[in-house]
Design a protein around this motif. Structure first.
Motif, short mmCIF file in Angstrom:
data_model
loop_
_atom_site.label_atom_id
_atom_site.label_comp_id
_atom_site.label_asym_id
_atom_site.label_seq_id
_atom_site.Cartn_x
_atom_site.Cartn_y
_atom_site.Cartn_z
N ILE A 119 8.06 1.68 0.73
CA ILE A 119 7.64 1.15 2.03
C ILE A 119 6.24 0.55 1.93
N ALA A 120 5.34 1.21 1.20
CA ALA A 120 3.97 0.69 1.03
C ALA A 120 3.99 -0.64 0.30
N LYS A 121 4.82 -0.77 -0.74
CA LYS A 121 4.91 -2.04 -1.47
C LYS A 121 5.45 -3.15 -0.57
N LYS A 122 6.44 -2.81 0.24
CA LYS A 122 7.02 -3.79 1.16
C LYS A 122 5.98 -4.27 2.17
N ASP A 123 5.20 -3.32 2.73
CA ASP A 123 4.15 -3.68 3.69
C ASP A 123 3.09 -4.55 3.03
N GLN A 124 2.71 -4.22 1.81
CA GLN A 124 1.69 -4.99 1.09
C GLN A 124 2.18 -6.41 0.82
N ARG A 125 3.43 -6.55 0.41
CA ARG A 125 4.01 -7.88 0.16
C ARG A 125 4.05 -8.70 1.45
N ARG A 126 4.40 -8.05 2.55
CA ARG A 126 4.44 -8.73 3.85
C ARG A 126 3.05 -9.21 4.26
N GLU A 127 2.02 -8.37 4.03
CA GLU A 127 0.64 -8.75 4.34
C GLU A 127 0.18 -9.95 3.52
N ARG A 181 1.75 -13.06 4.79
CA ARG A 181 1.14 -13.47 6.06
C ARG A 181 -0.21 -14.14 5.79
N ARG A 216 8.24 6.48 0.24
CA ARG A 216 6.96 6.08 0.82
C ARG A 216 6.33 4.97 -0.01
#
Length: 156
Positions: free
Chosen positions: A138-146, A149, A135
């Motif tokens: 996944i949170a780090k990956k989402d934060q990097r993607r944000e 962007r 988890r």
């Protein structure tokens, strides 16, 4: 004559291994294959998603590596899920066997590729991740993607 540079062609990649395990060390090993299996691999027909590696009697074997049958091969095709032998030096195998004997370590294939005309696999010495580690990843990956962007929007 000049030294030819090493040409590598990726055949299969195990992205799931990076999600399921912490990869501590990586090693390279050759794969003992039969003729039609090599031809099938040249066409990219290989999967290592569910595969794992075991050390038995001082030899390494990969289980679950799926090499699709070569369509132009007839009786010479082997079983797609046949256990394949990995080729490494004896001292490397013994070193890995000692590390795997420790609690929580396992060996997983990370990549299969051609290197100078020979089929090689990259092996990872891995520790299993817990659910909260997955988890967190996944949170780090989402934060990097944000952040990527937001950066892209600001620089337009």
């Amino acid at each position: 004559m000049a030294q030819a540079k090493e040409a590598q062609k990726l055949v299969a990649n195990n992205k799931k291994a990076y999600h399921e395990y912490f990869i501590d060390e990586t090693y390279e090993a050759g794969v003992a294959l039969h003729g039609t299996e090599v031809k099938s691999m040249r066409m990219g027909k290989c999967s290592i998603k569910e595969s794992y590696i075991r050390i038995e009697n001082g030899e390494m074997f990969v289980y679950g590596m799926h090499v699709s049958p070569y369509e132009k091969g007839n009786i010479f095709n082997k079983d797609p899920l046949r256990v394949k032998k990995l080729l490494m030096h004896k001292y490397e195998i013994n070193k890995l066997a000692g590390k795997v004997a420790k609690k929580g370590y396992t060996l997983v294939p990370l990549q299969v590729y051609f290197k100078n005309g020979r089929v090689k696999t990259q092996i990872g010495l891995a520790r299993g991740k817990k659910l909260y580690d997955k988890r967190e990843a996944i949170a780090k990956k989402d934060q990097r993607r944000e952040t990527e962007r937001d950066f892209k929007i600001r620089n337009l």
